[in-house]
Each structure stands twice: as C-alpha cells, then as structure tokens.
Design a protein around this motif. Structure first.
Motif, mmCIF file in Angstrom:
data_model
loop_
_atom_site.group_PDB
_atom_site.id
_atom_site.type_symbol
_atom_site.label_atom_id
_atom_site.label_comp_id
_atom_site.label_asym_id
_atom_site.label_seq_id
_atom_site.Cartn_x
_atom_site.Cartn_y
_atom_site.Cartn_z
ATOM 1 N N LYS A 1 -0.713 21.501 9.902
ATOM 2 C CA LYS A 1 0.601 20.990 9.492
ATOM 3 C C LYS A 1 0.539 19.469 9.490
ATOM 4 N N LYS A 2 0.867 18.873 8.362
ATOM 5 C CA LYS A 2 0.854 17.417 8.241
ATOM 6 C C LYS A 2 2.122 16.949 7.528
ATOM 7 N N ASP A 3 2.780 15.976 8.119
ATOM 8 C CA ASP A 3 3.987 15.425 7.503
ATOM 9 C C ASP A 3 3.622 14.159 6.730
ATOM 10 N N ASP A 4 2.778 14.308 5.741
ATOM 11 C CA ASP A 4 2.248 13.154 5.007
ATOM 12 C C ASP A 4 2.606 13.189 3.530
ATOM 13 N N PHE A 5 3.614 13.978 3.176
ATOM 14 C CA PHE A 5 3.849 14.236 1.757
ATOM 15 C C PHE A 5 5.142 13.639 1.209
ATOM 16 N N LYS A 6 6.130 13.363 2.042
ATOM 17 C CA LYS A 6 7.367 12.775 1.547
ATOM 18 C C LYS A 6 7.157 11.292 1.258
ATOM 19 N N VAL A 7 7.580 10.871 0.090
ATOM 20 C CA VAL A 7 7.414 9.475 -0.325
ATOM 21 C C VAL A 7 8.761 8.765 -0.248
ATOM 22 N N SER A 8 8.841 7.780 0.644
ATOM 23 C CA SER A 8 10.018 6.906 0.692
ATOM 24 C C SER A 8 9.684 5.630 -0.064
ATOM 25 N N TYR A 9 10.615 5.147 -0.856
ATOM 26 C CA TYR A 9 10.322 3.973 -1.676
ATOM 27 C C TYR A 9 11.603 3.176 -1.902
ATOM 28 N N PRO A 10 11.486 1.852 -2.047
ATOM 29 C CA PRO A 10 12.668 1.037 -2.347
ATOM 30 C C PRO A 10 13.114 1.254 -3.785
ATOM 31 N N THR A 11 14.369 0.924 -4.053
ATOM 32 C CA THR A 11 14.921 1.137 -5.399
ATOM 33 C C THR A 11 15.633 -0.116 -5.906
ATOM 34 N N ALA A 12 15.094 -1.288 -5.560
ATOM 35 C CA ALA A 12 15.708 -2.538 -6.009
ATOM 36 C C ALA A 12 15.689 -2.630 -7.529
ATOM 37 N N LYS A 13 16.824 -3.024 -8.115
ATOM 38 C CA LYS A 13 16.913 -3.094 -9.566
ATOM 39 C C LYS A 13 16.121 -4.280 -10.114
ATOM 40 N N ASN A 14 15.525 -4.043 -11.278
ATOM 41 C CA ASN A 14 14.792 -5.072 -12.027
ATOM 42 C C ASN A 14 13.629 -5.662 -11.231
ATOM 43 N N GLU A 15 13.094 -4.845 -10.326
ATOM 44 C CA GLU A 15 11.914 -5.223 -9.557
ATOM 45 C C GLU A 15 10.907 -4.079 -9.598
ATOM 46 N N THR A 16 9.668 -4.386 -9.234
ATOM 47 C CA THR A 16 8.623 -3.378 -9.131
ATOM 48 C C THR A 16 8.622 -2.821 -7.720
ATOM 49 N N ASN A 17 8.941 -1.539 -7.586
ATOM 50 C CA ASN A 17 9.047 -0.880 -6.282
ATOM 51 C C ASN A 17 7.872 0.079 -6.096
ATOM 52 N N THR A 18 7.061 -0.155 -5.081
ATOM 53 C CA THR A 18 5.882 0.672 -4.838
ATOM 54 C C THR A 18 6.284 2.054 -4.337
ATOM 55 N N MET A 19 5.723 3.073 -4.981
ATOM 56 C CA MET A 19 5.955 4.453 -4.561
ATOM 57 C C MET A 19 4.709 5.030 -3.893
ATOM 58 N N VAL A 20 3.614 5.123 -4.662
ATOM 59 C CA VAL A 20 2.374 5.743 -4.193
ATOM 60 C C VAL A 20 1.200 4.842 -4.533
ATOM 61 N N GLN A 21 0.327 4.639 -3.563
ATOM 62 C CA GLN A 21 -0.959 3.978 -3.801
ATOM 63 C C GLN A 21 -2.041 4.865 -3.212
ATOM 64 N N CYS A 22 -2.960 5.316 -4.042
ATOM 65 C CA CYS A 22 -4.053 6.157 -3.572
ATOM 66 C C CYS A 22 -5.293 5.818 -4.392
ATOM 67 N N PRO A 23 -6.456 6.335 -4.034
ATOM 68 C CA PRO A 23 -7.679 5.968 -4.765
ATOM 69 C C PRO A 23 -7.670 6.359 -6.236
ATOM 70 N N TYR A 24 -6.761 7.255 -6.649
ATOM 71 C CA TYR A 24 -6.814 7.815 -7.993
ATOM 72 C C TYR A 24 -5.760 7.244 -8.927
ATOM 73 N N PHE A 25 -4.627 6.836 -8.385
ATOM 74 C CA PHE A 25 -3.577 6.236 -9.202
ATOM 75 C C PHE A 25 -2.604 5.495 -8.293
ATOM 76 N N ASN A 26 -1.893 4.548 -8.899
ATOM 77 C CA ASN A 26 -0.813 3.833 -8.226
ATOM 78 C C ASN A 26 0.441 4.010 -9.069
ATOM 79 N N THR A 27 1.567 4.291 -8.407
ATOM 80 C CA THR A 27 2.812 4.518 -9.129
ATOM 81 C C THR A 27 3.918 3.632 -8.561
ATOM 82 N N ASN A 28 4.631 2.972 -9.469
ATOM 83 C CA ASN A 28 5.771 2.138 -9.115
ATOM 84 C C ASN A 28 7.042 2.682 -9.756
#
Length: 319
Positions: free
Chosen positions: A226-253
C-alpha cells in the motif's frame, strides 16, 4: 513548415466505452462504445496523422524522419531515437474498466519489446459518486492476492478514490488500478499499449467471449504494498505555469488562462491538451484553434508559443 500541429483522433471502441467523446468533444464516432480517443500516438499500427495545413495526411513518423530535432528537440532524439515517447488520450468510461496494471521498462522490454507504461490521469468530468481504483487498501502478500482472485474477493483488497473535475492521479508501473464508471479524463503516458488485465467482472464481449486475463504475467509486475503516492496536489494560479507531475518520462503543467500569454523557445516539443474552454495557439509558422477535448503539438523549433484566450484550462506536457 513546423506550425502548430493537430492530428486526426484515433478512436477506439471499448466494451466499457460510451458516447461522451462524440457528444461533448465532437469526436467523429458513430459508435455507442467509444472508450478512447488517441490524440497523439506513435504506437506501431496506430500512428497519428496530421489533420490540417500543408503537412496534412503526413503521419508522426514521417515528420520525425523529415524534421528530427526541429520537431522533437535534440535531447529527445538522443534519448528515444525516432520513437515518439508520449501517448496522449481522452478516455470515456461509461462502465468500470478492468482491474489492471502495467509493467516497468525492464519487463516490458524483455517481454514485449516495448516501453513500460507510467501514466497520469486528469479528471475532466465525473458523474456523482464516480470513483477510481488506485492501489491496495493495505499491504498484501502474493499468496493473499492469488487467493482473492480464486475466491472472487479481489475488490475487497483495493483502494477506492472519490473524484471530481480537476482530480489528478499519477499511476506508476506495477500499481493495480482501474477507471470507474462515469469518469471522463485526459491521460498522459509513456508510448506503450501493454496492459495486464487481472479481473474484468466476468464481462463478455459482443461475441459472448470472456476477455483475456494476464494473471501470471501480472504477478512479477505487481507492487503488493500500500502506497499513498498517487494523489497529485498542484497550484492553480491563473496565467502562470503550475507544476503538476515531474517524472523521468514526462512533465505536466496546469495552465488556467484568461489573458494572452507568450512563452519563449524551449529545448523540446510541447503538447497542449485543452481540458476546458478554448484558445488559439501560434508560433512563427502558423496558428491553430484549440477547444475542449483537442490537442496540439508545438514543435521544438518554435521561436515562441503564444496563447490567446478569454478563458481556458490546458495541460502542458513536455519531456
């Protein structure tokens, strides 16, 4: 020539699919069980084709041959060669998907000559009470897991997560999971179509056959802790780049925009998935419109990326 590139959706009928991709995103489907729209794919046999402009009808592999680093970026070319490393989808689950997991790079290479399948989900819409299955609800042993399959009690061991629009999850390889009924989401993943299905609710396809299970293959690929490593919390500031996921395969903002923004050049390609609203997106070679449920590939050679909108939410994907 490397203008903002939109591709013709590759639609996939699935036993669990519905009509939301057609009804809400205007995907060109006549089916009532369209489960997936592959927006950008280099998967063999399902390579995306440019939808519009001077490069219309050229497929993604053609473009990589023609433009190489100008399309992908030199570091992407060095790392992945001519294999496009990301698969972009929209998924409509009218019914529960099968309980499944994906192998890591080493197992996928050894068994299937494929990449592994690390992925993330961004929930665009969810019916009341909709859930996802992500991981186990406690540590289990391999023997306990096998016994649950034999007794039909696997669902008692799984972790259920309530979801709403904007909920985001990161699914690393080996983690047992399933998208629940009533969920419409955007999926970003490694380029791979390798899935190990372990339970399918005893459903039958249109020919009356049970779907294939991959019970033995899954055993060596599964993480039983059991691992609690899956929920992604991310900022939602308007008109800015907000980091969601960074991993070796892709980065998502996450980009929530209500004004014009311009980004400078980048080393590698950028993908924009529109998950709400509408925008126009341009570089020095051209412009594309983007509405909810559409995707655009911005080449690495873009001197700038300009986004004009009165209101939109975008997922920006890079490598």
């Amino acid at each position: 020539m490397l203008y903002p590139l939109k591709f013709t959706p590759i639609l996939k009928e699935r036993l669990w699919g519905g009509t939301k991709l057609k009804d809400r995103f205007n995907k060109p489907s006549e089916s009532d069980i369209t489960g997936e729209s592959w927006e950008l794919s280099g998967v063999p046999g399902d390579v995306s084709v440019v939808a519009e402009g001077p490069l219309a009808n050229r497929n993604l592999n053609d473009l990589i041959e023609m433009y190489g680093a100008d399309l992908l970026g030199q570091s992407v070319l060095d790392r992945f060669g001519k294999d496009f490393p990301i698969l972009i989808k929209f998924i409509d689950a009218k019914q529960d998907l099968s309980i499944q997991l994906h192998p890591n790079d080493a197992l996928a290479k050894e068994r299937h000559n494929s990449f592994g399948k690390t992925e993330m989900w961004y929930v665009m819409d969810a019916d009341p009470g909709a859930q996802l299955i992500v991981g186990f609800n406690r540590d289990v042993s391999k023997e306990e897991y096998q016994e649950s399959l034999e007794k039909g009690t696997l669902l008692d061991l799984l972790n259920y997560e309530d979801v709403a629009s904007g909920s985001t999850f990161f699914i690393n390889t080996g983690k047992i999971h399933a998208i629940g009924a009533g969920v419409l989401l955007a999926e970003i993943q490694q380029t791979s179509d390798v899935t190990y299905r372990v339970y399918d609710f005893d459903r039958r396809d249109k020919e009356g056959n049970l779907r294939e299970l991959h019970t033995e293959l899954a055993l060596d690929a599964m993480d039983f802790t059991k691992k609690d490593d899956f929920k992604v919390s991310y900022p939602t500031a308007k008109n800015e780049t907000n980091t969601m996921v960074q991993c070796p395969y892709f980065n998502t903002n996450y980009l929530e925009l209500d004004a014009e923004v311009t980004y400078g050049p980048a080393a590698n390609f950028r993908i924009y998935m529109c998950v709400d609203g509408a925008a126009t997106i341009s570089n020095q070679e051209g412009v594309a419109t983007l509405v909810k449920g559409e995707t655009v590939l911005m080449p690495a050679s873009s001197d700038f990326v300009k986004i004009e909108t009165k209101g939109c939410k975008l997922l920006e994907v890079t490598v």
